[in-house]
Enzyme design. Structure first.
Site, PDB file in Angstrom:
ATOM      1  N   ASP A  12      58.576  40.316  82.373  1.00 22.30           N
ATOM      2  CA  ASP A  12      58.520  40.921  83.714  1.00 22.30           C
ATOM      3  C   ASP A  12      59.276  42.243  83.807  1.00 22.30           C
ATOM      4  O   ASP A  12      59.779  42.611  84.878  1.00 22.30           O
ATOM      5  CB  ASP A  12      59.059  39.950  84.785  1.00 22.30           C
ATOM      6  CG  ASP A  12      58.414  38.584  84.697  1.00 22.30           C
ATOM      7  OD1 ASP A  12      57.183  38.545  84.633  1.00 22.30           O
ATOM      8  OD2 ASP A  12      59.140  37.572  84.679  1.00 22.30           O
ATOM      9  N   LYS A  15      56.066  45.977  81.795  1.00 20.36           N
ATOM     10  CA  LYS A  15      55.254  46.398  80.638  1.00 20.36           C
ATOM     11  C   LYS A  15      53.868  46.866  81.074  1.00 20.36           C
ATOM     12  O   LYS A  15      53.349  47.841  80.554  1.00 20.36           O
ATOM     13  CB  LYS A  15      55.043  45.230  79.657  1.00 20.36           C
ATOM     14  CG  LYS A  15      56.295  44.762  78.980  1.00 20.36           C
ATOM     15  CD  LYS A  15      56.003  43.553  78.121  1.00 20.36           C
ATOM     16  CE  LYS A  15      55.588  42.322  78.904  1.00 20.36           C
ATOM     17  NZ  LYS A  15      56.581  41.783  79.820  1.00 20.36           N
ATOM     18  N   GLY A  39      51.833  37.856  83.385  1.00 21.52           N
ATOM     19  CA  GLY A  39      51.323  38.525  84.586  1.00 21.52           C
ATOM     20  C   GLY A  39      51.769  39.966  84.583  1.00 21.52           C
ATOM     21  O   GLY A  39      52.950  40.244  84.621  1.00 21.52           O
ATOM     22  N   HIS A  40      50.819  40.879  84.443  1.00 23.13           N
ATOM     23  CA  HIS A  40      51.172  42.298  84.436  1.00 23.13           C
ATOM     24  C   HIS A  40      50.636  42.954  85.704  1.00 23.13           C
ATOM     25  O   HIS A  40      49.460  42.837  86.015  1.00 23.13           O
ATOM     26  CB  HIS A  40      50.575  42.988  83.203  1.00 23.13           C
ATOM     27  CG  HIS A  40      51.121  42.461  81.913  1.00 23.13           C
ATOM     28  ND1 HIS A  40      50.583  42.761  80.702  1.00 23.13           N
ATOM     29  CD2 HIS A  40      52.161  41.646  81.660  1.00 23.13           C
ATOM     30  CE1 HIS A  40      51.267  42.153  79.753  1.00 23.13           C
ATOM     31  NE2 HIS A  40      52.229  41.465  80.312  1.00 23.13           N
ATOM     32  N   GLN A 198      55.118  38.602  77.665  1.00 29.12           N
ATOM     33  CA  GLN A 198      56.461  38.005  77.806  1.00 29.12           C
ATOM     34  C   GLN A 198      57.513  39.014  77.337  1.00 29.12           C
ATOM     35  O   GLN A 198      57.349  40.192  77.617  1.00 29.12           O
ATOM     36  CB  GLN A 198      56.552  36.688  77.043  1.00 29.12           C
ATOM     37  CG  GLN A 198      55.973  35.492  77.789  1.00 29.12           C
ATOM     38  CD  GLN A 198      54.502  35.265  77.543  1.00 29.12           C
ATOM     39  OE1 GLN A 198      54.011  35.538  76.469  1.00 29.12           O
ATOM     40  NE2 GLN A 198      53.785  34.782  78.522  1.00 29.12           N
TER      41      GLN A 198
HETATM   42  P1  GDP Z   1      55.328  42.873  83.240  1.00 34.37           P
HETATM   43  O1  GDP Z   1      54.939  41.451  83.079  1.00 34.37           O
HETATM   44  O2  GDP Z   1      56.378  43.283  82.263  1.00 34.37           O
HETATM   45  O3  GDP Z   1      54.164  43.810  83.271  1.00 34.37           O
HETATM   46  O4  GDP Z   1      56.037  43.001  84.624  1.00 34.37           O
HETATM   47  P2  GDP Z   1      55.532  42.503  86.072  1.00 34.37           P
HETATM   48  O5  GDP Z   1      54.253  43.132  86.383  1.00 34.37           O
HETATM   49  O6  GDP Z   1      55.655  41.042  86.180  1.00 34.37           O
HETATM   50  O7  GDP Z   1      56.706  43.023  86.986  1.00 34.37           O
HETATM   51  C1  GDP Z   1      56.943  44.295  87.117  1.00 34.37           C
HETATM   52  C2  GDP Z   1      56.931  44.603  88.595  1.00 34.37           C
HETATM   53  O8  GDP Z   1      57.726  45.718  88.797  1.00 34.37           O
HETATM   54  C3  GDP Z   1      55.568  44.963  89.136  1.00 34.37           C
HETATM   55  O9  GDP Z   1      55.484  44.580  90.477  1.00 34.37           O
HETATM   56  C4  GDP Z   1      55.560  46.491  89.012  1.00 34.37           C
HETATM   57  O10 GDP Z   1      54.690  47.119  89.936  1.00 34.37           O
HETATM   58  C5  GDP Z   1      56.984  46.795  89.321  1.00 34.37           C
HETATM   59  N1  GDP Z   1      57.571  47.975  88.682  1.00 34.37           N
HETATM   60  C6  GDP Z   1      57.381  48.446  87.417  1.00 34.37           C
HETATM   61  N2  GDP Z   1      58.187  49.502  87.182  1.00 34.37           N
HETATM   62  C7  GDP Z   1      58.912  49.692  88.320  1.00 34.37           C
HETATM   63  C8  GDP Z   1      59.948  50.616  88.685  1.00 34.37           C
HETATM   64  O11 GDP Z   1      60.374  51.473  87.931  1.00 34.37           O
HETATM   65  N3  GDP Z   1      60.468  50.472  89.943  1.00 34.37           N
HETATM   66  C9  GDP Z   1      60.033  49.515  90.813  1.00 34.37           C
HETATM   67  N4  GDP Z   1      60.597  49.453  92.013  1.00 34.37           N
HETATM   68  N5  GDP Z   1      59.074  48.631  90.490  1.00 34.37           N
HETATM   69  C10 GDP Z   1      58.532  48.728  89.259  1.00 34.37           C
END
Ligand code: GDP
Length: 409
Positions: A12, A15, A39-40, A198
């Site tokens: 999370d 990525k 979940g991305h 992950q």
């Molecule tokens: P992933 O599984 O690594 O892709 O991460 P997730 O999608 O679960 O969580 C990342 C969350 O953080 C999502 O809601 C993104 O839109 C948000 N996000 C990503 N980068 C940033 C950032 O620099 N700042 C903020 N506020 N939100 C971010």
């Protein structure tokens, strides 16, 4: 050129956004591990997409994406996801392919997954989507791969709900099959982005075992999970948040203590401002101080060339920021990440304090324009982990990102 993007924490980290951002310069995107429980989230022009199995590069019309051999695929969920993309104007046909060596998740695996976790003395807190069972069946040599769908002798082993399920998706799946080893060889001269799922700390071998995912979510998985050798990897980037989160059970030495009034307030602030609720499950994520001991460990076992710092904007209003630089365990200071769960559970974070910058970072497009205190925080992280911060993200939109060192160059 080949670039690998992994999560450097417990998942999370953002990525999806970073893969989407870097995919602009790639021709192909390969997702190499995990399954439907990843979940991305990607936000483009205010529109939010939650992707689980389809690689994040799909939102660009000219990219071709591959679901790799290291994945465990839930066909029903995959076709639902593809339908959601189509309903939202993303034409994916002819651009999504699946490795014929990828494993499939059968309906019975989901029930088995939930039952096994409920029987455990120490539940892992799995999402119950059958991923762990699919990986276990693979290791038992009882799994079913895409390539097996037209192997009559193997198919004769299935009956009832599983056979009906396989037959329902068989033709669609086979129409998307590729030999990924051959494809990777064919595309040798093109830019390929490898997308991890992950995070490194959830890797089956180097993560906080047994509280890990069942796949190879470290950078090495980009090779085993797609079909190229280690020599073919040019750059490895690890995405991390300016703080720490974790979903499910397992040790997290820097977790905010919600029984303490000020830490509980900080936890609520970080969780709400950072929208720290699971994309797939809606579960509130556990939150804590940035754990630099764990991050340095992840940099080391993944040979990271660079780090991608996300969610720096979450600290915009804070007077002071703290990050963990060592653990105190049974009165001793420990600076290497322990493998023993008992030690990790007892670890108390030793915190370093940093002054906040008290200004919005949202509009910043260049490292030199960051407030001095934000740069100080970043430079400390770089020195501690011995790894440069190559990309900084200051918001969830695609354009709220800036590059210090372009991994494609
Ligand atoms: P992933 O599984 O690594 O892709 O991460 P997730 O999608 O679960 O969580 C990342 C969350 O953080 C999502 O809601 C993104 O839109 C948000 N996000 C990503 N980068 C940033 C950032 O620099 N700042 C903020 N506020 N939100 C971010």
């Amino acid at each position: 050129m080949n670039v690998v993007i992994i999560g450097a924490q417990w998942g999370d980290e953002g990525k999806g956004k970073i893969v989407d951002y870097l995919a602009e310069d790639a021709k192909y995107v390969v997702r190499y591990s995990g399954g439907p429980n990843a979940g991305h989230t990607i936000v483009v022009d205010g529109k939010q997409f939650a992707l689980h199995q389809v690689p994040s590069g799909i939102l660009y019309k000219d990219k071709t994406v591959f679901l790799g051999s290291g994945m465990v695929i839930d066909p029903e969920a995959l076709f639902d996801e593809l339908k959601m993309l189509k309903d939202n104007g993303i034409d994916w046909e002819g651009r999504v392919f699946i490795s014929d060596r990828a494993q499939l998740i059968l309906p019975k695996y989901r029930t088995m997954d939930k039952e096994r976790d409920a029987q455990r003395k120490r539940p892992i807190g799995t999402t119950g989507r059958g991923m762990g069972i699919a990986y276990a069946e693979k290791a038992h040599r009882d799994g079913v791969r895409l390539a097996d769908l037209d192997w009559a002798e193997k198919m004769a082993e299935f009956d009832g709900e599983d056979l009906e399920y396989i037959n329902r998706y068989k033709d669609q799946l086979l129409s998307m099959r590729v030999d990924l080893v051959a494809k990777m060889h064919e595309f040798k001269k093109d830019n390929i982005l490898f997308e991890g799922a992950q995070g490194a700390m959830l890797d089956i071998d180097s993560g906080t075992y047994p509280y890990v995912s069942s796949g190879t979510s470290c950078a090495a998985g980009a090779c085993t999970g797609s079909g190229i050798g280690p020599h073919e990897i040019d750059r490895i980037l690890g995405v991390f948040k300016a703080y720490q989160t974790r979903v499910g059970n397992g040790p997290m030495p820097t977790e905010f203590n919600e029984a303490d009034e000020s830490e509980s307030e900080l936890c609520r602030y970080v969780r709400d401002t950072g929208r720290e609720y699971g994309v797939t499950t809606g579960r509130a994520r556990r939150c804590g101080y940035l754990d630099l001991v764990a991050l340095r460990y992840a940099c080391r076992f993944n040979s990271m060339d660079g780090l991608v710092l996300t969610h720096l904007d979450i600290y915009d209003t804070m007077d002071q920021i703290e990050a963990c630089v060592a653990y105190e365990i049974d009165g001793k200071i420990v600076t290497d990440f322990p493998s023993n769960v008992d030690m990790l559970n007892k670890a108390k974070p030793v915190l370093e304090k940093f002054d906040g910058w008290k200004t919005s970072l949202k509009e910043i497009k260049k490292y030199s324009k960051l407030p001095k205190n934000a740069r100080k925080y970043i430079e400390f992280i770089e020195a501690f982990t011995e790894t440069p911060v190559s990309i900084v993200s200051v918001g969830y939109e695609r354009n709220e990102t800036f590059i210090r060192k372009n991994p494609w160059k």
